[in-house]
Design an enzyme around this catalytic site. Sequence first.
Site, PDB file in Angstrom:
ATOM      1  N   THR A 305     -28.125  15.654  -5.415  1.00  0.00           N
ATOM      2  CA  THR A 305     -27.245  16.183  -6.462  1.00  0.00           C
ATOM      3  C   THR A 305     -25.908  16.638  -5.902  1.00  0.00           C
ATOM      4  O   THR A 305     -24.854  16.399  -6.504  1.00  0.00           O
ATOM      5  CB  THR A 305     -27.930  17.359  -7.186  1.00  0.00           C
ATOM      6  OG1 THR A 305     -29.059  16.853  -7.911  1.00  0.00           O
ATOM      7  CG2 THR A 305     -26.977  18.031  -8.163  1.00  0.00           C
ATOM      8  N   HIS A 482     -28.577  10.919  -9.802  1.00  0.00           N
ATOM      9  CA  HIS A 482     -29.307  10.085  -8.845  1.00  0.00           C
ATOM     10  C   HIS A 482     -30.580   9.572  -9.496  1.00  0.00           C
ATOM     11  O   HIS A 482     -30.881   9.882 -10.650  1.00  0.00           O
ATOM     12  CB  HIS A 482     -29.634  10.858  -7.559  1.00  0.00           C
ATOM     13  CG  HIS A 482     -30.346  12.170  -7.784  1.00  0.00           C
ATOM     14  ND1 HIS A 482     -31.671  12.245  -8.147  1.00  0.00           N
ATOM     15  CD2 HIS A 482     -29.906  13.450  -7.702  1.00  0.00           C
ATOM     16  CE1 HIS A 482     -32.015  13.519  -8.287  1.00  0.00           C
ATOM     17  NE2 HIS A 482     -30.970  14.273  -8.014  1.00  0.00           N
TER      18      HIS A 482
END
Length: 699
Positions: A305, A482
């Site tokens: 992240t 992601h």
Amino acid sequence: MQKIKAFGTWLRTSKNGFFTLAVFGYWLKCYLIYLTKFTLGAMGPLQGFLLLINPIPSGMLILGLGMLMKGRKSYWTMLVLDFLLATWLFANVLYYREFSNFLSFSLLQNSGSASENLGKSIAGILKGSDFLAFADPLILLGLLLGKFFKMDLYAQSWKRKVAIELTALLLMGGNLLLSQKDRSGLLTRTFDNNYIVKYLGINEYALYDGIKTAQTNAQMANAKVSDLSSVKKYLKANYVQPNSAYTGVAKGKNVIVIHLESFQQFLIGYKWKGKEVTPNLNKIYHSKHTLAFDNFFNQVGQGKTSDAELMLENSLFGVQSGSAMSTYGTSNTFESMPAILKQKGGYTSAVMHGGTGSFWNRNNAYKSFGYDYFASLNYYQYKNSWYLGYGLKDKIFFQQSAKYISELPQPFYLKMITVTNHYPYTLDKQNQSIKKTTTGDNTVDGYVQTAHYLDQAIGEFMTWLKKTGLDKKTLLVFYGDHYGISNNHNEAMAQLTGKKNYGEFDDQQQQRVPLMFYSSNLKGGIKHTYGGEIDVMPTLLNLLGIKSKDLILFGHDLLSKKNPQVVAQRNGNFITPTYTKVGSSYYYTKTGKKVTGAKEKKACRLIANQVLTQLTLSDRVVTGNLLRFYHPSWFTPVKTSDYDYNKTDSLKKLAEAGKSKTSLKSQLGKKDASSLYKTDAPELKKLRQSKSIYDIIIR
């Protein structure tokens, strides 16, 4: 038979015998774990041989340290070292299962992100077979305590002791030479840690990573202005003109970036049991006012992240090892979106996140980025039932954030980080409104439930924006940070996506995540340009009418007709409309078939070199803190001392800012903007609807 008996006696009564058993046990369990717990991709006889033997040299070297001790200390030292090796291996098994990578020193030493990542989900990823890592030291301990071994207390010559260590080093050197022969530049051009472990071993990887970390620290200390020359030369040669048709179409508008945690592109339009998993995001995706990209990929590395955030707001890649925000977020100079928009457009900036402020070093990195406000978990009211895994449940988070948003002077730049759709994808029964999938994989099957919950939270937020009129004044950016499902779950993903023989190519294609720009005056459409998170910043700046040619940006405007459409992955892989690289293999992107022609392979190698150049130069900027030496004439570097996210002071400052004529609070007059927010979150039903959460916190 007599020789076997003599050998058995030697193992039981000789210190050398105990050492041999310890090394053998370590080698065997390592090799089994390599084969069953990691996806190292050993191809061909030589790679298979190196994978087989590489645990031996480091096992001999480390366990051999115990041989330097005298008497009983020698046995117990070897045993302690064996347990330490087992713990390192065990930790990597767990980390790899979740993140498809190995632990690094930079990740371990900064902000506790690795331990937090593992700690919150360890129950969901732990398997009984993982304890194979401790099998050999436990067996040796039992045999020692059971007096199976007769301790050899006779002193050994130093020549014999040193010979063990020298032999281990020679074996290690031989292993390295064979590895370099198979993969030239293994230690200088490798961007995938799987290669290091495959060729050299898990302990050699730790040594390599430690050296790289030390080199990185030294690189920053020794960096100088001239180091920027190659970076500027590369960026000038690869610059593409933004699409003038979109320049300034969102000029002066608020910007709200919605961070869709672990959200993959395949969820858009996906149905389960006839029910849309993400109906609200589907609607936004297909809106005539949305620019959506269906070939947009995440490009994160170990920083996950935090890497996505770094790319989104700086157009710089995360570093090869660890998290750039954690390692460099406090010390580095950045030219980030919040600071640029403040200086170019008078924007107020804020981040809202219902999680811990220290995670990924956000408390410090956001100051370096130039964020005016950072509202983390302690800014929100919460109970245990309101908190899930990594922070407040999304519906509660958005609902409580409404008051803060209404006090931000406009135009504002706001990032909102969701967390409910985070591994291990568990959701309490009262919030489940769609059935789990039935792949049999516990991790995968809950994914649609948390994604559906996130989508419902987005729907409620969009309704509030419309009620307040902010929807007409705002450019919304939705992006997935992601992947949600790693390549350790390919069998389950094959069932969800309906693909047979789901392999590494399919997993690479599933690195697609959503990117959407939505605004009421935007002429939308679904764009097929191949791009990644590194490209968001130049695209957004062009939409806002801000020139970016004089900035150090490694991305390109996604709307530019001259966009190169080469998506670099942090590990050196890439995706283009024509070719895809995964590990050492090249594929045709449209068919998934392997590239075999010499001409095509040459073209792929050229792209691979371009990707490595891009990654290397970006690393040079980050690890050398090179932006301290460069900034456009109009840009004033951020002073972190100007920012303070202390809750009491920030709330007072925000309340004062709410008096501004441009804040939503002032524009709505007596009407409380947060009272317009409606949520069906069951946890909040008992609260008085007439009083805002914000008032409850303050009073």
